[in-house]
Design a protein around this motif. Structure first.
Motif, PDB file in Angstrom:
ATOM      1  N   GLU A   1      -9.568   6.942   0.774  1.00 12.92           N
ATOM      2  CA  GLU A   1     -10.707   6.300   0.121  1.00 12.92           C
ATOM      3  C   GLU A   1     -10.247   5.194  -0.826  1.00 12.92           C
ATOM      4  N   GLN A   2      -9.228   5.461  -1.620  1.00 11.57           N
ATOM      5  CA  GLN A   2      -8.723   4.451  -2.550  1.00 11.57           C
ATOM      6  C   GLN A   2      -8.167   3.237  -1.802  1.00 11.57           C
ATOM      7  N   ALA A   3      -7.480   3.471  -0.678  1.00 16.97           N
ATOM      8  CA  ALA A   3      -6.936   2.355   0.116  1.00 16.97           C
ATOM      9  C   ALA A   3      -8.064   1.497   0.678  1.00 16.97           C
TER      10      ALA A   3
ATOM     11  N   GLN B   1      -2.845   0.760  14.330  1.00 15.90           N
ATOM     12  CA  GLN B   1      -2.006  -0.426  14.162  1.00 15.90           C
ATOM     13  C   GLN B   1      -2.530  -1.558  15.041  1.00 15.90           C
ATOM     14  N   SER B   2      -2.417  -2.771  14.537  1.00 18.05           N
ATOM     15  CA  SER B   2      -2.874  -3.949  15.278  1.00 18.05           C
ATOM     16  C   SER B   2      -1.845  -5.059  15.128  1.00 18.05           C
ATOM     17  N   ASP B   3      -2.266  -6.282  15.409  1.00 17.70           N
ATOM     18  CA  ASP B   3      -1.379  -7.434  15.270  1.00 17.70           C
ATOM     19  C   ASP B   3      -1.088  -7.773  13.806  1.00 17.70           C
ATOM     20  N   ILE B   4      -1.858  -7.216  12.904  1.00 19.82           N
ATOM     21  CA  ILE B   4      -1.628  -7.455  11.479  1.00 19.82           C
ATOM     22  C   ILE B   4      -0.700  -6.348  10.981  1.00 19.82           C
ATOM     23  N   PRO B   5       0.520  -6.672  10.651  1.00 22.73           N
ATOM     24  CA  PRO B   5       1.465  -5.630  10.231  1.00 22.73           C
ATOM     25  C   PRO B   5       1.071  -4.985   8.900  1.00 22.73           C
ATOM     26  N   GLU B   6       1.356  -3.695   8.805  1.00 19.00           N
ATOM     27  CA  GLU B   6       1.114  -2.929   7.581  1.00 19.00           C
ATOM     28  C   GLU B   6      -0.332  -3.009   7.104  1.00 19.00           C
ATOM     29  N   PHE B   7      -1.256  -2.857   8.051  1.00 17.94           N
ATOM     30  CA  PHE B   7      -2.676  -2.916   7.720  1.00 17.94           C
ATOM     31  C   PHE B   7      -3.448  -1.930   8.591  1.00 17.94           C
ATOM     32  N   SER B   8      -3.052  -0.649   8.514  1.00 19.52           N
ATOM     33  CA  SER B   8      -3.789   0.382   9.248  1.00 19.52           C
ATOM     34  C   SER B   8      -3.507   1.751   8.650  1.00 19.52           C
TER      35      SER B   8
ATOM     36  N   GLU C   1      -2.899   4.301  10.454  1.00 15.60           N
ATOM     37  CA  GLU C   1      -1.791   4.823  11.262  1.00 15.60           C
ATOM     38  C   GLU C   1      -0.427   4.524  10.635  1.00 15.60           C
ATOM     39  N   GLU C   2      -0.255   3.329  10.132  1.00 13.46           N
ATOM     40  CA  GLU C   2       1.044   2.910   9.597  1.00 13.46           C
ATOM     41  C   GLU C   2       1.378   3.518   8.241  1.00 13.46           C
ATOM     42  N   PHE C   3       0.371   4.007   7.523  1.00 12.69           N
ATOM     43  CA  PHE C   3       0.618   4.524   6.182  1.00 12.69           C
ATOM     44  C   PHE C   3       0.389   6.026   6.049  1.00 12.69           C
ATOM     45  N   THR C   4       0.259   6.710   7.188  1.00  9.55           N
ATOM     46  CA  THR C   4       0.128   8.166   7.181  1.00  9.55           C
ATOM     47  C   THR C   4       1.390   8.770   7.782  1.00  9.55           C
ATOM     48  N   PRO C   5       2.062   9.653   7.059  1.00 10.11           N
ATOM     49  CA  PRO C   5       3.272  10.282   7.596  1.00 10.11           C
ATOM     50  C   PRO C   5       2.995  11.009   8.911  1.00 10.11           C
ATOM     51  N   ALA C   6       3.966  10.991   9.795  1.00 10.97           N
ATOM     52  CA  ALA C   6       3.814  11.581  11.132  1.00 10.97           C
ATOM     53  C   ALA C   6       3.386  13.041  11.090  1.00 10.97           C
TER      54      ALA C   6
ATOM     55  N   MET D   1       0.842  -1.170   0.000  1.00 12.37           N
ATOM     56  CA  MET D   1       0.000   0.000   0.000  1.00 12.37           C
ATOM     57  C   MET D   1       0.894   1.242   0.000  1.00 12.37           C
ATOM     58  N   ASP D   2       0.421   2.299  -0.650  1.00 12.40           N
ATOM     59  CA  ASP D   2       1.176   3.544  -0.715  1.00 12.40           C
ATOM     60  C   ASP D   2       0.865   4.422   0.497  1.00 12.40           C
TER      61      ASP D   2
END
Length: 76
Positions: A11-13, A24-31, A33-38, A1-2
């Motif tokens: 929306e596209q994601a 973020q949860s136990d599933i890595p790279e699936f939130s 939070e993880e794909f939005t710059p700080a 994911m980008d």
């Protein structure tokens, strides 16, 4: 994911994955939070994920095939 930089990106994601947890949860790279710059989190004068989530969740611009708006609780 980008990386997510806007409500349109979010929306596209969501359309691509079908569901995207906010935090973020136990599933890595699936939130979100993880794909939005700080720098988009709680920054003055910058819309970030908190601002993006409501329009995306409530008013999809590109509904999924077969999407029907909820007519629950007296909504018309």
């Amino acid at each position: 994911m980008d990386w997510l930089y806007s409500a349109a990106d979010l929306e596209q994601a969501v359309l691509k994955t079908g569901f995207l947890p906010f935090f973020q949860s136990d599933i890595p790279e699936f939130s979100i939070e993880e794909f939005t710059p700080a720098e988009y989190w709680f920054a003055d004068g910058v819309d970030g994920p908190w601002e993006w989530k409501s329009p995306v969740a409530g008013f999809p611009q590109t509904p999924l095939p077969g999407f029907q708006p909820c007519r629950c609780m007296g909504a018309s």
